[in-house]
Design an enzyme around this catalytic site. Structure first.
Site, PDB file in Angstrom:
ATOM      1  N   ASN A  50      85.765 120.495   6.413  1.00  8.78           N
ATOM      2  CA  ASN A  50      86.553 120.850   7.559  1.00  8.78           C
ATOM      3  C   ASN A  50      85.445 121.649   8.481  1.00  8.78           C
ATOM      4  O   ASN A  50      84.631 122.285   7.982  1.00  8.78           O
ATOM      5  CB  ASN A  50      87.701 122.095   7.128  1.00  8.78           C
ATOM      6  N   SER A  74      82.290 127.194  11.458  1.00 13.49           N
ATOM      7  CA  SER A  74      81.965 127.150  10.000  1.00 13.49           C
ATOM      8  C   SER A  74      82.285 125.784   9.514  1.00 13.49           C
ATOM      9  O   SER A  74      83.340 125.425   9.825  1.00 13.49           O
ATOM     10  CB  SER A  74      82.557 128.217   9.288  1.00 13.49           C
TER      11      SER A  74
HETATM   12  N1  NHR Z   1      94.308 122.031   4.114  1.00  9.28           N
HETATM   13  C1  NHR Z   1      93.833 122.944   3.115  1.00  9.28           C
HETATM   14  N2  NHR Z   1      94.511 122.659   1.951  1.00  9.28           N
HETATM   15  N3  NHR Z   1      92.986 123.952   3.148  1.00  9.28           N
HETATM   16  C2  NHR Z   1      92.367 123.942   4.309  1.00  9.28           C
HETATM   17  O1  NHR Z   1      91.468 124.894   4.239  1.00  9.28           O
HETATM   18  C3  NHR Z   1      92.466 123.258   5.334  1.00  9.28           C
HETATM   19  C4  NHR Z   1      93.617 122.341   5.278  1.00  9.28           C
HETATM   20  C5  NHR Z   1      94.267 121.820   6.573  1.00  9.28           C
HETATM   21  C6  NHR Z   1      93.859 121.937   7.478  1.00  9.28           C
HETATM   22  C7  NHR Z   1      92.141 123.113   9.420  1.00  9.28           C
HETATM   23  C8  NHR Z   1      92.663 124.531   9.344  1.00  9.28           C
HETATM   24  C9  NHR Z   1      91.579 125.411  10.381  1.00  9.28           C
HETATM   25  O2  NHR Z   1      90.339 124.957  10.389  1.00  9.28           O
HETATM   26  C10 NHR Z   1      92.692 122.827   7.864  1.00  9.28           C
HETATM   27  C11 NHR Z   1      92.311 123.382   6.653  1.00  9.28           C
HETATM   28  C12 NHR Z   1      96.119 124.102  10.469  1.00  9.28           C
HETATM   29  C13 NHR Z   1      96.955 125.133  10.089  1.00  9.28           C
HETATM   30  C14 NHR Z   1      98.295 125.643  10.216  1.00  9.28           C
HETATM   31  O3  NHR Z   1      98.907 126.599  10.070  1.00  9.28           O
HETATM   32  C15 NHR Z   1      95.960 126.290   9.631  1.00  9.28           C
HETATM   33  C16 NHR Z   1      94.741 126.046   9.430  1.00  9.28           C
HETATM   34  C17 NHR Z   1      94.252 124.757   9.616  1.00  9.28           C
HETATM   35  C18 NHR Z   1      94.911 123.707  10.321  1.00  9.28           C
HETATM   36  N4  NHR Z   1      99.085 124.421  10.419  1.00  9.28           N
HETATM   37  C19 NHR Z   1     100.526 124.452  10.564  1.00  9.28           C
HETATM   38  C20 NHR Z   1     101.278 123.473   9.339  1.00  9.28           C
HETATM   39  O4  NHR Z   1     102.140 124.139   8.808  1.00  9.28           O
HETATM   40  C21 NHR Z   1     100.876 123.658  11.787  1.00  9.28           C
HETATM   41  C22 NHR Z   1     100.374 124.091  13.008  1.00  9.28           C
HETATM   42  C23 NHR Z   1     100.474 123.315  14.424  1.00  9.28           C
HETATM   43  O5  NHR Z   1     100.823 122.123  13.930  1.00  9.28           O
HETATM   44  O6  NHR Z   1      99.970 123.650  15.287  1.00  9.28           O
HETATM   45  O7  NHR Z   1     100.373 122.615   8.872  1.00  9.28           O
HETATM   46  O8  NHR Z   1      92.037 126.149  11.171  1.00  9.28           O
HETATM   47  C1  GAR Z   2      87.902 122.444  17.264  1.00 12.18           C
HETATM   48  O1  GAR Z   2      87.388 123.482  17.828  1.00 12.18           O
HETATM   49  C2  GAR Z   2      87.946 122.790  15.827  1.00 12.18           C
HETATM   50  O2  GAR Z   2      87.230 123.729  15.170  1.00 12.18           O
HETATM   51  C3  GAR Z   2      89.383 123.410  15.940  1.00 12.18           C
HETATM   52  O3  GAR Z   2      90.264 122.854  16.724  1.00 12.18           O
HETATM   53  C4  GAR Z   2      89.067 122.253  17.704  1.00 12.18           C
HETATM   54  C5  GAR Z   2      89.504 120.738  17.835  1.00 12.18           C
HETATM   55  O4  GAR Z   2      88.808 120.272  18.851  1.00 12.18           O
HETATM   56  N1  GAR Z   2      90.253 123.321  14.759  1.00 12.18           N
HETATM   57  C6  GAR Z   2      91.172 123.852  14.195  1.00 12.18           C
HETATM   58  O5  GAR Z   2      91.647 124.924  14.848  1.00 12.18           O
HETATM   59  C7  GAR Z   2      91.699 123.692  12.715  1.00 12.18           C
HETATM   60  N2  GAR Z   2      92.885 124.217  12.580  1.00 12.18           N
HETATM   61  P1  GAR Z   2      88.653 118.510  18.985  1.00 12.18           P
HETATM   62  O6  GAR Z   2      89.920 117.867  18.571  1.00 12.18           O
HETATM   63  O7  GAR Z   2      88.345 118.212  20.376  1.00 12.18           O
HETATM   64  O8  GAR Z   2      87.438 118.066  18.199  1.00 12.18           O
END
Ligand code: NHR
Ligand code: GAR
Length: 229
Positions: free
Chosen positions: A108, A137
């Site tokens: 990620n 990161s």
């Molecule tokens: N899944 C796991 N198990 N572990 C990680 O480290 C993950 C993952 C899935 C996605 C990306 C992450 C980020 O880079 C990621 C890392 C979504 C949420 C979230 O709260 C948080 C972090 C990240 C991605 N999602 C809500 C949910 O209920 C929905 C939010 C929305 O739809 O806007 O899935 O930040």
């Molecule tokens: C990126 O800045 C990425 O780091 C962030 O969303 C953007 C996606 O842009 N990711 C998250 O916040 C994951 N939760 P993109 O769709 O244009 O690549």
């Protein structure tokens, strides 16, 4: 033979575009086998189509629960035999079963200097915390949200009058450098996740990951086949 990427998106897909561009420019020796989105409306799907890449869209409304949705993702992705699963703005939390299925192959990019500012709204949090610097990161994904082993980070300054928007633009510019770099280490078989941690060229890496601006010489050089585009 070439390293096969599956890229998971939910939105704009500018990181996907940076990956496609790096492949086209010879800076990344991989192919994007498939792009999967959990949003029909994701603009990144058009980027994939334009590049001739297969796309999959899965709508959560068609599945009873997260476990069923994630099993459907696994079934679809595995048809493409991906070597690495790349989360690129994928906004849906992945179940332990999904993470386990792709253990050591799931990466990620998160818009903060992890372990700072996990979760959402990272740019706002960095501004509100008064951080002097911020960034992005790349990490292996584990069951702990944004808590898996860090591979590398890139820093940006936080400026006096930054808004969420100006700061996120500065961070994203660095994402487009950082992600293809790290994926090239994967594609060339140099980067693995072992029981003892992240290994590059068979050596453990710093626990805070590499800093893109301070890479050791053997990582800083562009690959031999790189060319300007
Ligand atoms: N899944 C796991 N198990 N572990 C990680 O480290 C993950 C993952 C899935 C996605 C990306 C992450 C980020 O880079 C990621 C890392 C979504 C949420 C979230 O709260 C948080 C972090 C990240 C991605 N999602 C809500 C949910 O209920 C929905 C939010 C929305 O739809 O806007 O899935 O930040
Ligand atoms: C990126 O800045 C990425 O780091 C962030 O969303 C953007 C996606 O842009 N990711 C998250 O916040 C994951 N939760 P993109 O769709 O244009 O690549």
């Amino acid at each position: 033979m070439t390293h096969r990427l599956a890229v998971l998106i939910s939105g704009n897909g500018t990181n996907l575009q940076a990956i496609i561009d790096a492949i086209d420019a010879g800076r990344l020796s991989a192919s994007v086998a498939v792009v999967l989105s959990n949003k029909t409306s994701a603009a990144g799907l058009q980027r994939a189509i334009r590049a001739g890449i297969a796309t999959i869209t899965l709508n959560k409304e068609n599945y009873p629960d997260r476990a069923a949705f994630d099993q459907a993702m696994i079934a679809e992705l595995d048809r493409f035999q991906p070597d690495t699963i790349v989360l690129a703005g994928f906004m849906r939390i992945l179940s332990p079963a999904f993470v386990a299925h792709y253990s050591g192959r799931l990466i990620n990019i998160h818009p903060s200097l992890l372990p700072l500012h996990k979760g959402l709204h990272t740019h706002l949090h960095a501004i509100q915390a008064g951080d002097a610097e911020h960034g992005c990161s790349v990490h292996f994904v584990s069951d702990e949200l944004d808590g898996g082993p860090i591979i590398a980070r890139a820093r940006v300054p936080v400026l006096e009058n930054d808004s969420e928007e100006t700061l996120s633009k500065r961070v994203q510019a660095r994402e487009y450098e950082l992600y293809p770099r790290v994926l090239e280490w994967r594609a060339t078989g140099r980067l693995t996740l072992e029981p003892r941690g992240v290994q590059l060229d068979g050596q453990p890496i710093p626990s805070e990951g590499f800093d893109l601006d301070q890479l050791p010489a053997e990582l800083a050089t562009a690959p031999a086949n790189s060319r300007r585009s």
